[in-house]
Write a protein that holds these residues in place. Structure first.
Motif, PDB file in Angstrom:
ATOM      1  N   PRO A 142     -39.834 -13.817 -50.334  1.00  0.00           N
ATOM      2  CA  PRO A 142     -40.523 -13.273 -49.148  1.00  0.00           C
ATOM      3  C   PRO A 142     -40.148 -14.002 -47.867  1.00  0.00           C
ATOM      4  CG  PRO A 142     -42.060 -13.545 -50.968  1.00  0.00           C
ATOM      5  CD  PRO A 142     -40.785 -14.218 -51.389  1.00  0.00           C
ATOM      6  N   GLY A 143     -40.045 -15.332 -47.939  1.00  0.00           N
ATOM      7  CA  GLY A 143     -39.653 -16.093 -46.761  1.00  0.00           C
ATOM      8  C   GLY A 143     -38.231 -15.797 -46.332  1.00  0.00           C
ATOM      9  N   ARG A 144     -37.337 -15.650 -47.317  1.00  0.00           N
ATOM     10  CA  ARG A 144     -35.946 -15.340 -46.985  1.00  0.00           C
ATOM     11  C   ARG A 144     -35.849 -14.000 -46.250  1.00  0.00           C
ATOM     12  NH1 ARG A 144     -31.858 -12.353 -48.085  1.00  0.00           N
ATOM     13  NH2 ARG A 144     -33.016 -11.120 -49.606  1.00  0.00           N
ATOM     14  N   LEU A 145     -36.573 -13.002 -46.745  1.00  0.00           N
ATOM     15  CA  LEU A 145     -36.548 -11.685 -46.110  1.00  0.00           C
ATOM     16  C   LEU A 145     -37.073 -11.756 -44.677  1.00  0.00           C
ATOM     17  CD1 LEU A 145     -37.841  -9.494 -49.081  1.00  0.00           C
ATOM     18  CD2 LEU A 145     -35.520  -9.513 -48.137  1.00  0.00           C
ATOM     19  N   LEU A 146     -38.171 -12.488 -44.480  1.00  0.00           N
ATOM     20  CA  LEU A 146     -38.750 -12.598 -43.137  1.00  0.00           C
ATOM     21  C   LEU A 146     -37.796 -13.307 -42.183  1.00  0.00           C
ATOM     22  CD1 LEU A 146     -41.004 -12.366 -41.065  1.00  0.00           C
ATOM     23  CD2 LEU A 146     -41.990 -14.472 -42.019  1.00  0.00           C
ATOM     24  N   LEU A 147     -37.236 -14.424 -42.608  1.00  0.00           N
ATOM     25  CA  LEU A 147     -36.366 -15.178 -41.708  1.00  0.00           C
ATOM     26  C   LEU A 147     -35.065 -14.433 -41.425  1.00  0.00           C
ATOM     27  CD1 LEU A 147     -36.952 -18.833 -42.931  1.00  0.00           C
ATOM     28  CD2 LEU A 147     -38.101 -17.554 -41.110  1.00  0.00           C
ATOM     29  N   ASP A 148     -34.631 -13.597 -42.372  1.00  0.00           N
ATOM     30  CA  ASP A 148     -33.464 -12.756 -42.099  1.00  0.00           C
ATOM     31  C   ASP A 148     -33.793 -11.739 -41.004  1.00  0.00           C
ATOM     32  OD1 ASP A 148     -30.753 -11.673 -42.783  1.00  0.00           O
ATOM     33  OD2 ASP A 148     -31.947  -9.907 -43.310  1.00  0.00           O
ATOM     34  N   LEU A 149     -35.006 -11.172 -41.041  1.00  0.00           N
ATOM     35  CA  LEU A 149     -35.433 -10.279 -39.963  1.00  0.00           C
ATOM     36  C   LEU A 149     -35.460 -11.012 -38.620  1.00  0.00           C
ATOM     37  CD1 LEU A 149     -38.407  -8.233 -41.476  1.00  0.00           C
ATOM     38  CD2 LEU A 149     -36.194  -7.340 -40.747  1.00  0.00           C
ATOM     39  N   ALA A 150     -35.976 -12.243 -38.626  1.00  0.00           N
ATOM     40  CA  ALA A 150     -36.050 -13.024 -37.392  1.00  0.00           C
ATOM     41  C   ALA A 150     -34.661 -13.275 -36.827  1.00  0.00           C
ATOM     42  CB  ALA A 150     -36.764 -14.347 -37.649  1.00  0.00           C
ATOM     43  N   ARG A 151     -33.708 -13.628 -37.691  1.00  0.00           N
ATOM     44  CA  ARG A 151     -32.331 -13.853 -37.239  1.00  0.00           C
ATOM     45  C   ARG A 151     -31.746 -12.586 -36.621  1.00  0.00           C
ATOM     46  NH1 ARG A 151     -32.042 -16.713 -42.248  1.00  0.00           N
ATOM     47  NH2 ARG A 151     -31.631 -18.950 -41.943  1.00  0.00           N
ATOM     48  N   ARG A 152     -31.935 -11.467 -37.313  1.00  0.00           N
ATOM     49  CA  ARG A 152     -31.346 -10.220 -36.831  1.00  0.00           C
ATOM     50  C   ARG A 152     -31.978  -9.772 -35.512  1.00  0.00           C
ATOM     51  NH1 ARG A 152     -31.984  -5.924 -40.724  1.00  0.00           N
ATOM     52  NH2 ARG A 152     -33.217  -7.178 -42.157  1.00  0.00           N
ATOM     53  N   LEU A 153     -33.279 -10.021 -35.354  1.00  0.00           N
ATOM     54  CA  LEU A 153     -33.920  -9.706 -34.081  1.00  0.00           C
ATOM     55  C   LEU A 153     -33.329 -10.579 -32.969  1.00  0.00           C
ATOM     56  CD1 LEU A 153     -36.035  -8.251 -32.397  1.00  0.00           C
ATOM     57  CD2 LEU A 153     -37.721  -9.952 -33.150  1.00  0.00           C
ATOM     58  N   GLY A 154     -33.161 -11.863 -33.241  1.00  0.00           N
ATOM     59  CA  GLY A 154     -32.539 -12.747 -32.258  1.00  0.00           C
ATOM     60  C   GLY A 154     -31.127 -12.315 -31.920  1.00  0.00           C
ATOM     61  N   ASP A 155     -30.364 -11.914 -32.935  1.00  0.00           N
ATOM     62  CA  ASP A 155     -28.999 -11.439 -32.697  1.00  0.00           C
ATOM     63  C   ASP A 155     -28.977 -10.253 -31.735  1.00  0.00           C
ATOM     64  OD1 ASP A 155     -28.085 -13.340 -34.490  1.00  0.00           O
ATOM     65  OD2 ASP A 155     -27.695 -11.908 -36.113  1.00  0.00           O
ATOM     66  N   SER A 156     -29.957  -9.354 -31.891  1.00  0.00           N
ATOM     67  CA  SER A 156     -29.937  -8.087 -31.150  1.00  0.00           C
ATOM     68  C   SER A 156     -30.217  -8.264 -29.664  1.00  0.00           C
ATOM     69  CB  SER A 156     -30.958  -7.116 -31.759  1.00  0.00           C
ATOM     70  OG  SER A 156     -32.290  -7.517 -31.468  1.00  0.00           O
ATOM     71  N   VAL A 157     -30.761  -9.386 -29.264  1.00  0.00           N
ATOM     72  CA  VAL A 157     -31.130  -9.580 -27.853  1.00  0.00           C
ATOM     73  C   VAL A 157     -30.440 -10.792 -27.249  1.00  0.00           C
ATOM     74  CG1 VAL A 157     -33.351  -8.401 -28.010  1.00  0.00           C
ATOM     75  CG2 VAL A 157     -33.239 -10.835 -28.565  1.00  0.00           C
ATOM     76  N   THR A 158     -29.324 -11.216 -27.844  1.00  0.00           N
ATOM     77  CA  THR A 158     -28.614 -12.402 -27.378  1.00  0.00           C
ATOM     78  C   THR A 158     -27.184 -12.028 -26.998  1.00  0.00           C
ATOM     79  OG1 THR A 158     -29.939 -13.793 -28.857  1.00  0.00           O
ATOM     80  CG2 THR A 158     -27.918 -14.762 -27.980  1.00  0.00           C
ATOM     81  N   GLY A 159     -26.673 -12.684 -25.977  1.00  0.00           N
ATOM     82  CA  GLY A 159     -25.282 -12.545 -25.590  1.00  0.00           C
ATOM     83  C   GLY A 159     -24.638 -13.920 -25.479  1.00  0.00           C
ATOM     84  N   MET A 160     -23.321 -13.967 -25.557  1.00  0.00           N
ATOM     85  CA  MET A 160     -22.592 -15.227 -25.496  1.00  0.00           C
ATOM     86  C   MET A 160     -21.392 -15.087 -24.572  1.00  0.00           C
ATOM     87  SD  MET A 160     -22.465 -16.224 -29.565  1.00  0.00           S
ATOM     88  CE  MET A 160     -21.622 -17.771 -29.227  1.00  0.00           C
TER      89      MET A 160
END
Length: 224
Positions: free
Chosen positions: A82-100
């Motif tokens: 359950p924690g892995r699934l949640l933190l994967d969602l958090a990473r993907r959300l961060g990816d979607s609103v970040t630029g480099m």
């Protein structure tokens, strides 16, 4: 009898503004993203159980929390699938609103985030004092269990401009949508199954609630 002149109307021979061409630019806006998870019930049930088991078996830490139970930031190590699934969602959300910026070019995308996370169990009267998360780029929270009939418990976000908008003339406010809280705070009502993501420098707090049911959440940082 004629009506007295409206003091807001300009004299007939004065220059006037064209309100139809006004442009209001919300400069230096602070992003605060709330992202509901599709069908979160099974995830929340699993997270609730693993977090309550951990809280019953181990003492927590005391950081921003006043009362309640907070785990160390090793959530990923003991929360299982359950924690892995949640933190994967958090990473993907961060990816979607970040630029480099890479080699002088700006790209949509994110680094390989380093993530640390912790669980919170707040019971009636517990709170989190105002704080921010140094050493991270994004911070966030996922609400696992919320008694939506309870009073209080809001997430309190502090205006990052501090009190400056209210220092000179605190009786004045900017009469435009979204500006009435300038120099103060805004509030987000927690809802189970929602991830919120915000800049790690945004000062924030959690107010006490009055429910007999524990309010359970997972907080996290995305770091480089």
């Amino acid at each position: 009898m004629s009506q007295p002149p409206d003091p807001s109307d300009p004299p007939a021979d004065a220059l006037s503004l064209d309100p139809d061409r006004f442009e209001v630019r919300p400069l230096f806006a602070t992003p605060f993203i709330c992202a509901p998870v599709r069908s979160p019930e099974a995830l929340n049930q699993a997270l609730r159980q693993v977090i309550l088991d951990k809280a019953q078996g181990e003492a927590g830490v005391a950081l921003s929390n006043a009362g309640g139970w907070q785990s160390p930031d090793d959530f990923a190590e003991w929360s299982g699938e359950p924690g892995r699934l949640l933190l994967d969602l958090a990473r993907r959300l961060g990816d979607s609103v970040t630029g480099m910026t890479v080699a002088g070019q700006f790209w949509r995308g994110a680094p390989e985030w380093k993530i640390n996370a912790w669980a919170n169990v707040n019971r009636a009267g517990d709170l989190n004092k105002a704080h921010h998360h140094p050493g991270a780029y994004w911070s966030g929270v996922y609400w696992v269990s919320v008694d939506e009939g309870a009073q209080g418990g809001q997430f309190e976000a502090h205006d990052p401009r501090g009190v400056m908008p209210t220092l000179y003339a605190p009786q004045l406010s900017v009469a435009l949508p979204g500006y009435l809280s300038a120099g103060g705070t805004d509030y987000i009502t927690p809802k189970a199954g929602v991830i919120c993501l915000f800049p790690a420098w945004l000062r924030h707090a959690v107010l006490p609630h009055d429910s007999a049911e524990p309010r359970i959440s997972v907080a996290f940082n995305l770091c480089v």
